[in-house]
Structures are given as structure tokens and as C-alpha cells.
Design a protein around this motif. Structure first.
Motif, PDB file in Angstrom:
ATOM      1  N   ASN A  48       0.810  -1.212   0.000  1.00 51.80           N
ATOM      2  CA  ASN A  48       0.000   0.000   0.000  1.00 51.80           C
ATOM      3  C   ASN A  48       0.845   1.264   0.000  1.00 51.80           C
ATOM      4  O   ASN A  48       0.595   2.180  -0.784  1.00 51.80           O
ATOM      5  CB  ASN A  48      -0.950  -0.015   1.195  1.00 51.80           C
ATOM      6  N   ALA A  49       1.838   1.346   0.863  1.00 51.13           N
ATOM      7  CA  ALA A  49       2.652   2.566   0.959  1.00 51.13           C
ATOM      8  C   ALA A  49       3.414   2.826  -0.334  1.00 51.13           C
ATOM      9  O   ALA A  49       3.474   3.975  -0.805  1.00 51.13           O
ATOM     10  CB  ALA A  49       3.616   2.462   2.134  1.00 51.13           C
ATOM     11  N   ALA A  50       3.983   1.799  -0.927  1.00 52.09           N
ATOM     12  CA  ALA A  50       4.748   1.964  -2.168  1.00 52.09           C
ATOM     13  C   ALA A  50       3.850   2.354  -3.333  1.00 52.09           C
ATOM     14  O   ALA A  50       4.208   3.215  -4.148  1.00 52.09           O
ATOM     15  CB  ALA A  50       5.519   0.689  -2.488  1.00 52.09           C
ATOM     16  N   VAL A  51       2.671   1.760  -3.415  1.00 54.19           N
ATOM     17  CA  VAL A  51       1.746   2.094  -4.498  1.00 54.19           C
ATOM     18  C   VAL A  51       1.203   3.515  -4.303  1.00 54.19           C
ATOM     19  O   VAL A  51       1.098   4.286  -5.260  1.00 54.19           O
ATOM     20  CB  VAL A  51       0.608   1.055  -4.599  1.00 54.19           C
ATOM     21  N   ARG A  52       0.887   3.871  -3.078  1.00 54.66           N
ATOM     22  CA  ARG A  52       0.442   5.243  -2.797  1.00 54.66           C
ATOM     23  C   ARG A  52       1.515   6.239  -3.248  1.00 54.66           C
ATOM     24  O   ARG A  52       1.221   7.219  -3.917  1.00 54.66           O
ATOM     25  CB  ARG A  52       0.125   5.426  -1.313  1.00 54.66           C
ATOM     26  N   GLN A  53       2.775   5.967  -2.896  1.00 53.82           N
ATOM     27  CA  GLN A  53       3.856   6.869  -3.281  1.00 53.82           C
ATOM     28  C   GLN A  53       4.030   6.919  -4.801  1.00 53.82           C
ATOM     29  O   GLN A  53       4.320   7.969  -5.359  1.00 53.82           O
ATOM     30  CB  GLN A  53       5.173   6.459  -2.615  1.00 53.82           C
ATOM     31  N   PHE A  54       3.820   5.789  -5.460  1.00 55.69           N
ATOM     32  CA  PHE A  54       3.854   5.752  -6.924  1.00 55.69           C
ATOM     33  C   PHE A  54       2.862   6.758  -7.503  1.00 55.69           C
ATOM     34  O   PHE A  54       3.191   7.536  -8.402  1.00 55.69           O
ATOM     35  CB  PHE A  54       3.545   4.326  -7.407  1.00 55.69           C
ATOM     36  N   TYR A  55       1.635   6.760  -6.970  1.00 51.83           N
ATOM     37  CA  TYR A  55       0.621   7.681  -7.474  1.00 51.83           C
ATOM     38  C   TYR A  55       0.887   9.126  -7.051  1.00 51.83           C
ATOM     39  O   TYR A  55       0.645  10.053  -7.826  1.00 51.83           O
ATOM     40  CB  TYR A  55      -0.788   7.225  -7.081  1.00 51.83           C
ATOM     41  N   VAL A  56       1.388   9.332  -5.856  1.00 56.30           N
ATOM     42  CA  VAL A  56       1.780  10.689  -5.446  1.00 56.30           C
ATOM     43  C   VAL A  56       2.785  11.243  -6.451  1.00 56.30           C
ATOM     44  O   VAL A  56       2.645  12.361  -6.947  1.00 56.30           O
ATOM     45  CB  VAL A  56       2.359  10.696  -4.012  1.00 56.30           C
ATOM     46  N   ASN A  57       3.805  10.466  -6.780  1.00 54.58           N
ATOM     47  CA  ASN A  57       4.825  10.905  -7.737  1.00 54.58           C
ATOM     48  C   ASN A  57       4.213  11.135  -9.119  1.00 54.58           C
ATOM     49  O   ASN A  57       4.540  12.118  -9.788  1.00 54.58           O
ATOM     50  CB  ASN A  57       5.957   9.885  -7.836  1.00 54.58           C
ATOM     51  N   LEU A  58       3.362  10.221  -9.543  1.00 47.61           N
ATOM     52  CA  LEU A  58       2.725  10.337 -10.851  1.00 47.61           C
ATOM     53  C   LEU A  58       1.929  11.637 -10.961  1.00 47.61           C
ATOM     54  O   LEU A  58       2.042  12.377 -11.949  1.00 47.61           O
ATOM     55  CB  LEU A  58       1.814   9.129 -11.085  1.00 47.61           C
ATOM     56  N   PHE A  59       1.152  11.942  -9.931  1.00 45.86           N
ATOM     57  CA  PHE A  59       0.303  13.127  -9.949  1.00 45.86           C
ATOM     58  C   PHE A  59       1.126  14.408  -9.772  1.00 45.86           C
ATOM     59  O   PHE A  59       0.855  15.414 -10.427  1.00 45.86           O
ATOM     60  CB  PHE A  59      -0.789  13.036  -8.891  1.00 45.86           C
ATOM     61  N   GLU A  60       2.134  14.385  -8.886  1.00 48.30           N
ATOM     62  CA  GLU A  60       2.959  15.572  -8.669  1.00 48.30           C
ATOM     63  C   GLU A  60       3.742  15.961  -9.926  1.00 48.30           C
ATOM     64  O   GLU A  60       3.960  17.143 -10.173  1.00 48.30           O
ATOM     65  CB  GLU A  60       3.924  15.365  -7.500  1.00 48.30           C
ATOM     66  N   THR A  61       4.174  14.981 -10.698  1.00 48.47           N
ATOM     67  CA  THR A  61       4.948  15.264 -11.908  1.00 48.47           C
ATOM     68  C   THR A  61       4.057  15.443 -13.130  1.00 48.47           C
ATOM     69  O   THR A  61       4.558  15.669 -14.231  1.00 48.47           O
ATOM     70  CB  THR A  61       5.963  14.144 -12.193  1.00 48.47           C
ATOM     71  N   GLN A  62       2.760  15.344 -12.947  1.00 53.60           N
ATOM     72  CA  GLN A  62       1.775  15.449 -14.034  1.00 53.60           C
ATOM     73  C   GLN A  62       2.029  14.400 -15.126  1.00 53.60           C
ATOM     74  O   GLN A  62       1.828  14.659 -16.299  1.00 53.60           O
ATOM     75  CB  GLN A  62       1.761  16.854 -14.627  1.00 53.60           C
ATOM     76  N   SER A  63       2.450  13.229 -14.699  1.00 52.49           N
ATOM     77  CA  SER A  63       2.708  12.124 -15.630  1.00 52.49           C
ATOM     78  C   SER A  63       1.506  11.218 -15.802  1.00 52.49           C
ATOM     79  O   SER A  63       1.627  10.121 -16.334  1.00 52.49           O
ATOM     80  CB  SER A  63       3.907  11.310 -15.137  1.00 52.49           C
ATOM     81  N   ASN A  64       0.363  11.653 -15.339  1.00 54.09           N
ATOM     82  CA  ASN A  64      -0.853  10.852 -15.437  1.00 54.09           C
ATOM     83  C   ASN A  64      -1.703  11.235 -16.643  1.00 54.09           C
ATOM     84  O   ASN A  64      -2.857  10.849 -16.736  1.00 54.09           O
ATOM     85  CB  ASN A  64      -1.673  10.971 -14.152  1.00 54.09           C
TER      86      ASN A  64
END
Length: 110
Positions: A48-64
Motif C-alpha cells: 500500500n505505501a509503495a503504491v500510494r507513493q507511486f501515485y503521489v509521484n505520478l500526480f505531482e509530476t503530471q505524468s498521469n
């Protein structure tokens, strides 16, 4: 199977809209991601923590910003597997930070 596909749809919508809490609600408590591509052989965040961080990074970098093209979708009682390709838009600043010779103010399609 219909419920699983409805949840997957919710997941995809949450991903492109950048909604962290909404996307996390579409996952099992301890998700495991396996990405297979020319540059990845099953690697991905686990737990859970690693996947959450994956999405935090994805959204912060606008890579979504992406569009999925499905060739096949397989649904079983336990899994959904999708096969196809993605058109992915990356901000130039992210690619420049990765050492690519690009305009950091532009956007790039991959």
C-alpha cells in the motif's frame, strides 16, 4: 467479473483525473504492481505505501496524462490483465530532469 471491470474503469478515471484517495479506494489493501514493457520486466511498487507513493509521484509530476489502447482484456475470478499500448504525455521538465535533451517548457508524447 462485471464488478471487477467497473472497479477497473473507476481506477482508470481516477488515474487520469489525479485523484489519489479515489484511486486508492479501487485497490486491494496490499496491491502489487507488475509492469511489463521494453524497459521493465515485472518491476513495480509492492504494498500500500509503495503504491500510494507511486501515485503521489505520478500526480505531482503530471505524468498521469495518458490514453490506453486495449488490444485484449482478460478477466478471471482473481485478475484483470490488459494488453495494448499507451499514448503518454510527459512534461518536458520531467524529461529534462531525467537527462533528456528537451525543452523543459514543452510537453512530449511517447
Amino acid at each position: 467479473h462485471k464488478a471487477m471491470l467497473a472497479n477497473y474503469r473507476e481506477h482508470l478515471i481516477s488515474e487520469v483525473s489525479g485523484d489519489l484517495e479515489r484511486i486508492m479506494k479501487t485497490l486491494v489493501p496490499e496491491p502489487e504492481y507488475h509492469f511489463f514493457s521494453p524497459v521493465s520486466n515485472g518491476d513495480g511498487p509492492r504494498g500500500n505505501a509503495a503504491v500510494r507513493q507511486f501515485y503521489v509521484n505520478l500526480f505531482e509530476t503530471q505524468s498521469n496524462v495518458l490514453e490506453r489502447h486495449f488490444d485484449r482484456v482478460l478477466v478471471t475470478d482473481d485478475y484483470i490483465v490488459s494488453d495494448g499500448h499507451m499514448d503518454h504525455v510527459y512534461p518536458g521538465r520531467l524529461l529534462a530532469a531525467r537527462g533528456q535533451p528537451v525543452d523543459p517548457d514543452a510537453w512530449y508524447l511517447a
